[in-house]
Design a protein around this motif. Structure first.
Motif, PDB file in Angstrom:
ATOM      1  N   THR A 190      -4.781 -15.629   0.156  1.00 17.69           N
ATOM      2  CA  THR A 190      -2.764 -15.418   0.104  1.00 17.69           C
ATOM      3  C   THR A 190      -2.700 -14.299   0.019  1.00 17.69           C
ATOM      4  O   THR A 190      -3.149 -13.603  -0.441  1.00 17.69           O
ATOM      5  N   LEU A 191      -1.038 -14.744   0.562  1.00 20.23           N
ATOM      6  CA  LEU A 191      -0.832 -13.456   0.878  1.00 20.23           C
ATOM      7  C   LEU A 191      -0.925 -12.128  -0.493  1.00 20.23           C
ATOM      8  O   LEU A 191      -0.655 -10.999  -0.910  1.00 20.23           O
ATOM      9  N   GLU A 192       0.022 -13.140  -1.635  1.00 21.61           N
ATOM     10  CA  GLU A 192      -1.024 -12.230  -2.924  1.00 21.61           C
ATOM     11  C   GLU A 192      -2.017 -11.506  -3.340  1.00 21.61           C
ATOM     12  O   GLU A 192      -1.419 -10.563  -3.910  1.00 21.61           O
ATOM     13  N   GLU A 193      -3.061 -12.427  -2.803  1.00 20.59           N
ATOM     14  CA  GLU A 193      -4.129 -11.863  -3.299  1.00 20.59           C
ATOM     15  C   GLU A 193      -4.355 -10.460  -2.651  1.00 20.59           C
ATOM     16  O   GLU A 193      -4.941  -9.257  -2.868  1.00 20.59           O
ATOM     17  N   ALA A 194      -3.783 -10.490  -1.411  1.00 19.68           N
ATOM     18  CA  ALA A 194      -3.982  -9.539  -0.740  1.00 19.68           C
ATOM     19  C   ALA A 194      -3.402  -8.390  -1.113  1.00 19.68           C
ATOM     20  O   ALA A 194      -3.712  -7.376  -1.665  1.00 19.68           O
ATOM     21  N   ALA A 200      -4.095  -4.651  -2.525  1.00 20.52           N
ATOM     22  CA  ALA A 200      -3.752  -3.543  -1.637  1.00 20.52           C
ATOM     23  C   ALA A 200      -3.052  -2.155  -2.760  1.00 20.52           C
ATOM     24  O   ALA A 200      -3.736  -1.197  -3.438  1.00 20.52           O
ATOM     25  N   THR A 201      -2.505  -3.025  -4.156  1.00 15.87           N
ATOM     26  CA  THR A 201      -2.653  -2.042  -4.781  1.00 15.87           C
ATOM     27  C   THR A 201      -4.049  -1.986  -5.598  1.00 15.87           C
ATOM     28  O   THR A 201      -3.789  -0.481  -6.065  1.00 15.87           O
ATOM     29  N   PHE A 202      -4.866  -2.157  -6.282  1.00 13.13           N
ATOM     30  CA  PHE A 202      -6.096  -1.429  -6.492  1.00 13.13           C
ATOM     31  C   PHE A 202      -6.287  -0.372  -5.262  1.00 13.13           C
ATOM     32  O   PHE A 202      -6.944   0.500  -6.259  1.00 13.13           O
ATOM     33  N   PHE A 203      -6.578  -0.632  -3.963  1.00 15.65           N
ATOM     34  CA  PHE A 203      -7.239   0.022  -3.259  1.00 15.65           C
ATOM     35  C   PHE A 203      -6.282   1.077  -3.568  1.00 15.65           C
ATOM     36  O   PHE A 203      -7.187   2.501  -3.333  1.00 15.65           O
ATOM     37  N   SER A 204      -4.924   1.246  -3.235  1.00 16.15           N
ATOM     38  CA  SER A 204      -4.438   2.418  -3.328  1.00 16.15           C
ATOM     39  C   SER A 204      -5.102   3.316  -4.207  1.00 16.15           C
ATOM     40  O   SER A 204      -4.234   4.686  -5.011  1.00 16.15           O
ATOM     41  N   SER A 205      -5.147   3.053  -4.904  1.00 12.38           N
ATOM     42  CA  SER A 205      -5.251   4.095  -6.787  1.00 12.38           C
ATOM     43  C   SER A 205      -7.176   4.102  -6.139  1.00 12.38           C
ATOM     44  O   SER A 205      -6.332   5.998  -7.262  1.00 12.38           O
ATOM     45  N   ILE A 206      -7.232   4.406  -5.653  1.00 11.16           N
ATOM     46  CA  ILE A 206      -8.756   5.494  -5.544  1.00 11.16           C
ATOM     47  C   ILE A 206      -8.009   6.408  -3.747  1.00 11.16           C
ATOM     48  O   ILE A 206      -8.993   7.355  -3.698  1.00 11.16           O
ATOM     49  N   ILE A 207      -7.453   5.707  -3.497  1.00  8.10           N
ATOM     50  CA  ILE A 207      -7.219   6.836  -1.624  1.00  8.10           C
ATOM     51  C   ILE A 207      -7.219   7.871  -2.457  1.00  8.10           C
ATOM     52  O   ILE A 207      -7.288   8.686  -1.665  1.00  8.10           O
ATOM     53  N   PRO A 208      -6.314   8.045  -2.519  1.00  6.78           N
ATOM     54  CA  PRO A 208      -6.038   9.960  -3.978  1.00  6.78           C
ATOM     55  C   PRO A 208      -7.090  10.236  -3.806  1.00  6.78           C
ATOM     56  O   PRO A 208      -7.689  11.940  -3.154  1.00  6.78           O
ATOM     57  N   LEU A 253      -8.555  -1.131   8.042  1.00  6.10           N
ATOM     58  CA  LEU A 253      -8.913  -2.388   6.637  1.00  6.10           C
ATOM     59  C   LEU A 253      -8.465  -3.764   7.289  1.00  6.10           C
ATOM     60  O   LEU A 253      -7.862  -4.125   7.909  1.00  6.10           O
ATOM     61  N   GLU A 254      -9.832  -4.474   6.689  1.00  7.46           N
ATOM     62  CA  GLU A 254      -9.660  -6.135   6.871  1.00  7.46           C
ATOM     63  C   GLU A 254      -9.252  -6.602   5.790  1.00  7.46           C
ATOM     64  O   GLU A 254     -10.744  -7.014   5.221  1.00  7.46           O
ATOM     65  N   VAL A 255      -8.493  -7.024   4.815  1.00  7.91           N
ATOM     66  CA  VAL A 255      -7.729  -7.740   3.665  1.00  7.91           C
ATOM     67  C   VAL A 255      -7.956  -8.759   3.339  1.00  7.91           C
ATOM     68  O   VAL A 255      -6.671  -9.727   4.045  1.00  7.91           O
ATOM     69  N   LEU A 279       1.093  -1.327   0.412  1.00  6.70           N
ATOM     70  CA  LEU A 279      -0.531  -0.177   0.135  1.00  6.70           C
ATOM     71  C   LEU A 279       0.869   1.217  -0.594  1.00  6.70           C
ATOM     72  O   LEU A 279       0.235   1.974  -1.065  1.00  6.70           O
ATOM     73  N   LYS A 280       1.943   1.242   0.782  1.00  5.33           N
ATOM     74  CA  LYS A 280       3.022   1.971   0.926  1.00  5.33           C
ATOM     75  C   LYS A 280       3.214   2.645   0.228  1.00  5.33           C
ATOM     76  O   LYS A 280       3.486   4.014  -0.837  1.00  5.33           O
ATOM     77  N   ASN A 281       4.114   1.571  -1.037  1.00  8.12           N
ATOM     78  CA  ASN A 281       4.503   1.530  -2.070  1.00  8.12           C
ATOM     79  C   ASN A 281       4.021   2.370  -3.117  1.00  8.12           C
ATOM     80  O   ASN A 281       4.558   3.208  -4.043  1.00  8.12           O
ATOM     81  N   GLU A 282       3.080   2.170  -3.673  1.00 10.21           N
ATOM     82  CA  GLU A 282       1.893   2.414  -4.442  1.00 10.21           C
ATOM     83  C   GLU A 282       1.686   3.616  -4.259  1.00 10.21           C
ATOM     84  O   GLU A 282       1.000   4.357  -5.179  1.00 10.21           O
ATOM     85  N   LEU A 283       1.711   4.214  -2.923  1.00 13.12           N
ATOM     86  CA  LEU A 283       1.133   5.109  -2.849  1.00 13.12           C
ATOM     87  C   LEU A 283       2.253   6.805  -3.352  1.00 13.12           C
ATOM     88  O   LEU A 283       1.549   7.398  -3.854  1.00 13.12           O
ATOM     89  N   GLU A 284       3.235   5.632  -2.535  1.00 11.57           N
ATOM     90  CA  GLU A 284       4.776   6.738  -2.347  1.00 11.57           C
ATOM     91  C   GLU A 284       4.928   7.030  -4.498  1.00 11.57           C
ATOM     92  O   GLU A 284       5.019   8.112  -4.531  1.00 11.57           O
ATOM     93  N   ARG A 285       4.267   5.637  -4.921  1.00 12.10           N
ATOM     94  CA  ARG A 285       4.327   5.604  -6.661  1.00 12.10           C
ATOM     95  C   ARG A 285       4.017   7.045  -6.876  1.00 12.10           C
ATOM     96  O   ARG A 285       4.296   7.246  -8.408  1.00 12.10           O
TER      97      ARG A 285
END
Length: 377
Positions: free
Chosen positions: A286-290, A294-302, A278-280, A155-161
């Motif tokens: 799996t961790l990969e699914e979670a 997080a990647t998809f969710f990060s795109s709408i947070i801003p 958040l309950e992810v 989540l952090k990496n995607e938001l920073e990106r």
């Protein structure tokens, strides 16, 4: 003398009684709060069912009468009674996720976004239940540094990106018990000095795999449940924060949000107006699914937190730019109007007209007459 002793004893008894009752109320209140934020064992969970006995939601969170769940289709259900781990709920209506703003509210919103006053404030990501992990990936559901840290890192990496400031708090709050929220509260307090715009507490649930499994953009991901505590003064603003997040996600990534649970807890959300848990997914995902979730969710947070576009572009949405300019003109005209009002009431405008304006008009007429005479010659 005896009367004085009797009065003194009565006063002493009353003081002791008040202290005992106060201590008891504090103890009961603290116990209820801790209990509300507790979870069931890994092999147990609560099920919310509607009037027809249909399962609406399952969670390891402890449920209480009065809890509210808003499902994927924005249907709201209130828990009316409990029978062991079954929560019987009644349908209360369809929820409008987007509130109707007044014209004044819109003006201030656009101005705030236009000037970018919040764009540099960080988002803080932390993990109250530091041990939570995903069994298919790690082989166990709990370890000292849980898999949820990897979800928070994604989540952090995607938001920073996208260009945003993020603090990923790596403090560990083990053990996973009723006092974990007390320990994570110290972490929240620590980062308040950074003037964050929002806090995101990343968890994972503990239910069967199918509860959270889904496919978004042809990719297997976990759904995300948004949890809001109803035992704090910020529940209304935090609830609207959750609704806005769901609304934006539903528009861009339909099916990613499992729902919103307004639960009988605090979850440290009394600290601010944009606090979310958040309950992810669940321990069975799996961790990969979670991480994909997080990647998809990060795109709408801003777009929700900063008022930017869902593509991560800085500034307000295109449709708001004209409104922002209009709002600025309204303010400018308002300032001019106030200035004229003050001048009129103080007599300043009269003086201005009688001296400066009169002299200016006279000079203009004299120049015009002079030019006219020269042409005649």
């Amino acid at each position: 003398m005896k009367r004085g002793i009797i009065v003194s004893r009565k006063e002493s008894f009353r003081v002791k009684f008040i202290l005992i009752v106060t201590f008891f109320l504090i103890l009961v209140s603290w116990t209820l709060c801790v209990y509300a934020e507790n979870e069931l064992d890994i092999d147990s969970h609560f099920s919310i069912v509607d009037e027809e006995g249909k399962s609406i939601f399952s969670t390891a969170l402890t449920l209480s009468i009065g809890d509210v769940f808003i499902d994927e289709d924005n249907r709201s259900y209130e828990v009316m009674r409990l029978d062991e781990h079954t929560a019987y709920a009644r349908f209360t209506g369809i929820v409008d996720l987007v509130p109707k703003e007044s014209s004044l509210q819109k003006i201030f919103s656009y101005i705030s976004a236009f000037w970018g006053r919040r764009s540099e404030q960080p988002i803080v990501i932390y993990h109250t239940h530091s041990d939570e992990s995903y069994v298919p990936t790690s082989g166990i559901d709990s370890k000292y540094w849980g898999d949820v840290y990897q979800v928070g890192k994604m989540l952090k990496n995607e938001l920073e990106r996208q260009g945003y400031n993020v603090i990923h708090a790596l403090e560990n709050h083990n053990p996973h018990d009723g006092a974990a929220y007390e320990r994570s509260r110290r972490t929240v307090a620590k980062y308040l000095k950074d003037n964050p715009i929002a806090f995101i507490d990343v968890h994972r649930d503990a239910v069967s795999r199918e509860v959270y499994s889904t496919v978004v953009n042809n990719q297997p991901v976990t759904k995300i449940a948004l949890i809001i505590g109803r035992q704090n003064q910020n529940k209304e603003s935090n609830m609207q924060f959750a609704k806005s997040l769901k609304n934006e996600t539903d528009t861009n990534h339909p099916g990613l949000i499992k729902g919103i649970l307004l639960a009988n807890g605090n979850y440290n959300q009394d600290v601010g107006p944009r606090m979310i848990l958040l309950e992810v997914g669940a321990h069975t995902n799996t961790l990969e699914e979670a991480e994909r979730a997080a990647t998809f969710f990060s795109s709408i947070i801003p777009s929700v937190v900063y008022g930017t576009t869902s593509t991560g572009q800085r500034g307000i949405k295109r449709e708001g730019s004209n409104a922002a300019r209009t709002a600025l003109w309204v303010i400018v005209l308002g300032v001019i109007g106030v200035g004229f009002y003050i001048a009129i009431n103080s007599g300043g405008l009269k003086g201005l007209i009688s001296k400066d304006m009169t002299s200016s008009l006279g000079a203009w007429f004299r120049r015009r007459k002079k030019n006219s005479n020269e042409k005649e010659k």
